[in-house]
Design an enzyme around this catalytic site. Structure first.
Site, PDB file in Angstrom:
ATOM      1  N   TYR A 116       0.771  -1.374   0.124  1.00  7.39           N
ATOM      2  CA  TYR A 116      -0.025  -0.131  -0.072  1.00  7.39           C
ATOM      3  C   TYR A 116       0.913   1.419   0.010  1.00  7.39           C
ATOM      4  O   TYR A 116       0.404   2.196  -0.355  1.00  7.39           O
ATOM      5  CB  TYR A 116      -1.077   0.041   1.045  1.00  7.39           C
ATOM      6  N   HIS A 138      -6.282 -12.680  -9.059  1.00  4.54           N
ATOM      7  CA  HIS A 138      -5.987 -12.627  -7.561  1.00  4.54           C
ATOM      8  C   HIS A 138      -6.499 -11.533  -6.791  1.00  4.54           C
ATOM      9  O   HIS A 138      -6.227 -11.065  -5.936  1.00  4.54           O
ATOM     10  CB  HIS A 138      -4.398 -12.614  -7.596  1.00  4.54           C
ATOM     11  N   CYS A 198     -14.450  -4.357  10.787  1.00  7.42           N
ATOM     12  CA  CYS A 198     -15.924  -4.113  10.028  1.00  7.42           C
ATOM     13  C   CYS A 198     -16.697  -3.017  10.900  1.00  7.42           C
ATOM     14  O   CYS A 198     -16.816  -3.450  12.068  1.00  7.42           O
ATOM     15  CB  CYS A 198     -16.648  -5.440   9.854  1.00  7.42           C
ATOM     16  N   THR A 204       5.542 -12.995 -16.326  1.00  4.70           N
ATOM     17  CA  THR A 204       5.156 -14.168 -15.294  1.00  4.70           C
ATOM     18  C   THR A 204       6.117 -15.033 -15.209  1.00  4.70           C
ATOM     19  O   THR A 204       6.493 -15.742 -16.291  1.00  4.70           O
ATOM     20  CB  THR A 204       3.665 -14.533 -15.289  1.00  4.70           C
TER      21      THR A 204
END
Ligand code: APR
Length: 240
Positions: free
Chosen positions: A70, A118, A147, A188
């Protein structure tokens, strides 16, 4: 140059071109790959992406995930290889991209039919009730996030080791591969199941772009271009 010309011929004449991409296509955008010398798994223990480990150690997993994925994700930009695929789709040649990547760079480049095998980093999903939220709800200074409705831990909405592939993405990927008359494999290693099995479903010709040979190169590839994705894409774009 002969290989590039042959690849362009195949691409231009194909009726159902499909692309299959992995971490290598985003390397020139500054996104690290998983394997290889400076790959993520040489610095981090992949266990942090194991679903059982995450359930038992959500704080530790989330902190590593924040640092790995992130921190840079907001700022990375597509490179010529992402734009090349977006352009092929606009021209009506490319029918879809099956990507193992979670970095959103195909979409940022303008590609529309992108199957995220994914999952992605845009959303988080509740481990309890399954509700999804945009990742903006996460306070990265106070992990793990919970949550707001049921109080269970939120997990990034990408596929962890030990988790199934999202059904819809799996079905659409198989359909694209089976109908492809030309497949473009970019960046890949072709080692991670079940994604790695997809190219074997293609009955047409296969072009591969990767500076290093993959599990596919000597088995099913018709034209192998041993080059970085961005560099090769610029050459191909100029020839098309
Ligand atoms: N251009 C094209 N390919 C490149 C480049 C580049 N500039 N740089 C490196 N590569 C190639 C490497 O040679 C290697 O074959 O990209 C590949 C990256 O391989 P991996 O790190 O194994 O990435 P990938 O195959 O996408 O991994 C599959 O593994 O951990 C899981 O879920 C994760 O989706 C990921 C899956």
């Amino acid at each position: 140059m002969e290989k590039y010309k042959k690849a362009v011929e195949l691409i231009k004449n194909s009726k159902n071109l499909v692309a299959f991409t992995g971490a290598g296509i985003s390397k020139e955008s500054g996104v690290p790959t998983f394997r290889g010398e400076d790959g993520l798994w040489s610095k981090y223990d992949p266990i942090i992406l194991d679903i059982d480990y995450f359930k038992n150690n959500p704080k530790e997993s989330w902190e590593a995930i924040r640092d790995i994925f992130y921190k840079y994700m907001q700022n990375v930009k597509p490179n010529p290889a992402h734009y090349f695929l977006a352009d092929l789709e606009k021209r009506g040649i490319l029918k879809g991209i099956v990507t193992q990547n979670i970095d959103n760079l195909h979409q940022k480049a303008g590609s529309r039919n992108v199957i995220e095998f994914h999952g992605n980093t845009r959303d988080v999903v509740c481990m309890g009730c399954g509700r999804k939220y945009p990742v903006d709800v996460v306070n990265f200074e106070n992990l793990p996030p919970f949550c707001p409705v049921c109080g269970e831990v939120l997990k990034p909405d990408f596929v962890f080791f030990g988790e199934p592939i999202p059904e819809d993405a799996f079905r659409k990927s198989i359909e694209l591969m089976e109908n492809a008359d030309t497949l473009l494999i970019i960046g890949t290693t072709g080692e991670i199941m079940p994604a790695s099995q997809l190219p074997y479903l293609c009955k047409g010709k296969i072009i591969e772009i990767n500076p290093n040979k993959s599990a596919y190169t000597d088995k099913i590839v018709d034209i192998y271009i041993p080059e970085k994705a961005g560099v090769a894409a610029e050459i191909l774009e100029n020839l098309i």
